[in-house]
Scaffold this active site. Sequence first.
Site, mmCIF file in Angstrom:
data_model
loop_
_atom_site.group_PDB
_atom_site.id
_atom_site.type_symbol
_atom_site.label_atom_id
_atom_site.label_comp_id
_atom_site.label_asym_id
_atom_site.label_seq_id
_atom_site.Cartn_x
_atom_site.Cartn_y
_atom_site.Cartn_z
ATOM 1 N N ARG A 35 0.828 -1.217 0.000
ATOM 2 C CA ARG A 35 0.000 0.000 0.000
ATOM 3 C C ARG A 35 0.859 1.263 0.000
ATOM 4 O O ARG A 35 0.492 2.251 -0.633
ATOM 5 C CB ARG A 35 -0.934 -0.012 1.204
ATOM 6 N N LYS A 201 -19.450 -16.508 1.162
ATOM 7 C CA LYS A 201 -20.877 -16.246 1.388
ATOM 8 C C LYS A 201 -21.593 -15.620 0.201
ATOM 9 O O LYS A 201 -21.099 -14.668 -0.392
ATOM 10 C CB LYS A 201 -21.013 -15.294 2.571
ATOM 11 N N GLY A 351 -10.167 -7.819 -2.282
ATOM 12 C CA GLY A 351 -10.356 -8.897 -1.306
ATOM 13 C C GLY A 351 -9.445 -10.087 -1.526
ATOM 14 O O GLY A 351 -8.297 -9.951 -1.966
ATOM 15 N N GLY A 374 -13.781 -3.488 0.391
ATOM 16 C CA GLY A 374 -15.155 -2.991 0.546
ATOM 17 C C GLY A 374 -15.531 -1.946 -0.496
ATOM 18 O O GLY A 374 -16.641 -1.956 -1.032
HETATM 19 P P1 AMP Z 1 -15.002 -13.881 0.531
HETATM 20 O O1 AMP Z 1 -14.455 -12.945 1.570
HETATM 21 O O2 AMP Z 1 -16.487 -14.086 0.614
HETATM 22 O O3 AMP Z 1 -14.507 -13.564 -0.856
HETATM 23 O O4 AMP Z 1 -14.431 -15.310 0.904
HETATM 24 C C1 AMP Z 1 -13.093 -15.658 0.818
HETATM 25 C C2 AMP Z 1 -12.921 -16.925 1.564
HETATM 26 O O5 AMP Z 1 -13.727 -17.920 0.986
HETATM 27 C C3 AMP Z 1 -11.519 -17.464 1.540
HETATM 28 O O6 AMP Z 1 -10.970 -17.384 2.826
HETATM 29 C C4 AMP Z 1 -11.686 -18.915 1.105
HETATM 30 O O7 AMP Z 1 -10.934 -19.799 1.865
HETATM 31 C C5 AMP Z 1 -13.154 -19.162 1.322
HETATM 32 N N1 AMP Z 1 -13.676 -20.247 0.490
HETATM 33 C C6 AMP Z 1 -13.511 -20.457 -0.816
HETATM 34 N N2 AMP Z 1 -14.073 -21.610 -1.199
HETATM 35 C C7 AMP Z 1 -14.629 -22.155 -0.092
HETATM 36 C C8 AMP Z 1 -15.349 -23.357 0.159
HETATM 37 N N3 AMP Z 1 -15.611 -24.239 -0.805
HETATM 38 N N4 AMP Z 1 -15.747 -23.600 1.433
HETATM 39 C C9 AMP Z 1 -15.474 -22.724 2.418
HETATM 40 N N5 AMP Z 1 -14.802 -21.578 2.237
HETATM 41 C C10 AMP Z 1 -14.386 -21.286 0.995
#
Ligand code: AMP
Length: 392
Positions: A35, A201, A351, A374
């Site tokens: 950064r 999620k 992210g 974000g």
């Molecule tokens: P996000 O912040 O929603 O983009 O989520 C990122 C996180 O999703 C990372 O830490 C990944 O390890 C997790 N992730 C990716 N695929 C899976 C999965 N199949 N089951 C659980 N977590 C996951």
Amino acid sequence: MKKCLKDVNMKNKTVIIRCDFNVPLKKGKIIDNTRIEKSLETIKYCIKEKAKVILLSHLGRVKTEEDKKEKSLKPVSKELEKLLKQKITFIEETRGEKVEKKVSSLKPGEVLLLENTRFEDIEGKKESGNDEELGAYWAHLADIFINDAFGTAHRAHASNVGIASHIKTSCIGFLIEKELSALEELNCPNKPFIVILGGSKVGDKIGVIENIVAKADKILIGGGMAFTFLKAEGYEIGNSICDNEHLSFCEKITKKYPEKIILPVDFKVTSEFSDETPVTEKGIDELDFDDIGLDIGTSTIEIFKNHLKDAKLVLWNGPLGVYELENFKLGTNEVLNNLAEKNIKTILGGGDIVAAAKNAKVEDKIYHISTGGGATLEYLEGKSLPGIEAIK
Ligand code: AMP
């Protein structure tokens, strides 16, 4: 387009730059200076143009006096000195007589860094709550305000919106300019335009899906969020992650756009969220009640590559598997490498996918890596960013 650095004459003027120096620290040492490096272009330009430079940034969250020890920008001032090869005056305060005295004696080309803006949050969240008086105070120190902190552009804080609304001249820095010009390509994308979504999620990505589905030719869905879509279609997903609150959203959107939403057909599964348990590959209709799907499988990788092969623009947010674990990073890495090798114009939307690209060592071959987190997500949801809106 907002007013940019090159549109303002800053010679002998005092500029106040809102940077993003929110770097990870361990025992007072910076463990990743990306950064700071990314902010150099704007700072160097202001020095070259003979401006008197004041730098502001937040660093983490500051709620108590105790937090201050760990959240000082002092290590940042040392790192900046090293990178800029020039002296940086660091004042361990955010306002007051010492600050004002130094500001009035600044010479063209000199740089002053003030302490973490969030130190102002201890009493009454003055920075995060965009306290009128604080924004006006920082504004009165300078002639020109430059916002170059994309990561906080989705928040109305005293150090961005506050200053901008109390100063005559304001503009965006090179970092925000680059972010906006890449992200603006998504408004009228070259076709085929393919979106890849992963991560854990569905709830976090609903706004992005709703805003982008009409423009996208395909949305390839992987990661944990794929299981909510598959459960909504009636598949057994075992112990895989599921966002039960959003099952009906998934059902509705796949019914409305059956041709566009592409789901995995196979997975790498195991019995615990770990690298220690045996891994097998299973088709989507073969999952047992105790299976956990942690990555997309070989056939899905091929299907995704096939959808991507003629793409003119790709937007990707969220990894396709648990890329942090050795056994489950293949899906994300294979697709990243494929995009890099084929030189497909790709925007990584902040992210975790940014960290995954770093791990896969493909950062240099990706068209644009958004630094926003974000802020990028909110942009992709079609929301306006107050820190940028405030620039006249
Ligand atoms: P996000 O912040 O929603 O983009 O989520 C990122 C996180 O999703 C990372 O830490 C990944 O390890 C997790 N992730 C990716 N695929 C899976 C999965 N199949 N089951 C659980 N977590 C996951």
